[in-house]
Design a protein around this motif. Sequence first.
Motif, short mmCIF file in Angstrom:
data_model
loop_
_atom_site.label_atom_id
_atom_site.label_comp_id
_atom_site.label_asym_id
_atom_site.label_seq_id
_atom_site.Cartn_x
_atom_site.Cartn_y
_atom_site.Cartn_z
N LYS A 37 37.79 -12.96 -6.72
CA LYS A 37 38.62 -12.01 -7.46
C LYS A 37 37.81 -10.89 -8.09
CE LYS A 37 40.27 -15.34 -9.93
NZ LYS A 37 40.96 -16.07 -10.99
N THR A 39 35.93 -7.55 -9.01
CA THR A 39 36.20 -6.16 -8.68
C THR A 39 35.03 -5.57 -7.90
OG1 THR A 39 37.43 -5.96 -10.74
CG2 THR A 39 36.76 -3.92 -9.69
N LYS A 40 35.33 -4.86 -6.82
CA LYS A 40 34.28 -4.22 -6.03
C LYS A 40 33.74 -3.03 -6.80
CE LYS A 40 33.12 -2.46 -1.48
NZ LYS A 40 31.79 -2.20 -1.90
N ARG A 41 32.44 -2.95 -6.92
CA ARG A 41 31.81 -1.85 -7.65
C ARG A 41 31.78 -0.58 -6.81
NH1 ARG A 41 29.00 -2.65 -12.21
NH2 ARG A 41 28.91 -4.78 -12.95
N HIS A 78 32.00 0.29 -18.75
CA HIS A 78 33.34 -0.28 -18.59
C HIS A 78 33.77 -0.88 -19.93
CE1 HIS A 78 31.91 -0.20 -14.40
NE2 HIS A 78 33.16 0.18 -14.18
N LEU A 82 33.66 -5.56 -15.69
CA LEU A 82 34.16 -6.00 -14.39
C LEU A 82 34.11 -7.52 -14.29
CD1 LEU A 82 32.53 -3.36 -12.02
CD2 LEU A 82 34.81 -3.34 -13.03
N SER A 87 38.91 -3.16 -14.60
CA SER A 87 38.99 -2.38 -13.37
C SER A 87 37.92 -1.30 -13.37
CB SER A 87 40.38 -1.74 -13.26
OG SER A 87 40.59 -0.87 -14.35
N ASP A 88 37.68 -0.73 -12.20
CA ASP A 88 36.65 0.30 -12.07
C ASP A 88 37.32 1.67 -11.92
OD1 ASP A 88 34.16 1.32 -12.00
OD2 ASP A 88 33.57 0.47 -10.08
N ASP A 89 38.26 1.95 -12.83
CA ASP A 89 38.92 3.25 -12.80
C ASP A 89 38.66 4.00 -14.11
OD1 ASP A 89 40.52 1.84 -14.53
OD2 ASP A 89 42.32 1.94 -13.31
#
Length: 119
Positions: A37, A39-41, A78, A82, A87-89
């Motif tokens: 699960k 989050t992709k960096r 962040h 993460l 999230s990475d937004d």
Amino acid sequence: MPSAAPRPCNFPCCRSLAVSGGRCAEHERDAWVKSPKATKRITGRRLQAMRAALFAHAPLCVHCQAVGLVVLATQRDHIVPLAEGGSDDDDNTQGLCDLCHESKSLAEAMRGRGRGRSV
């Protein structure tokens, strides 16, 4: 070729002997595996563009600004890490100075170590 002599297991309160790796067979550690699960960096040019946009929009360190100091942000951080499901937004990022980023990262690492303990 001779092997090393057995040593006491380094798991708390264990009196067994460990042949290798510091722990006995009962307390062996699992190999580190990234969570499915996780989050992709974001990396590369896309990350650099996101950093530039963040610093153009908010050039000051958020934590320093909260206490009345004016310090340039140098790290894209962040808000919710993460590793903790963030999230990475853009909604989950903030600009921090090196000192604030280091102290926040240390606190996150200590929380992570506390979660991973099983006694």
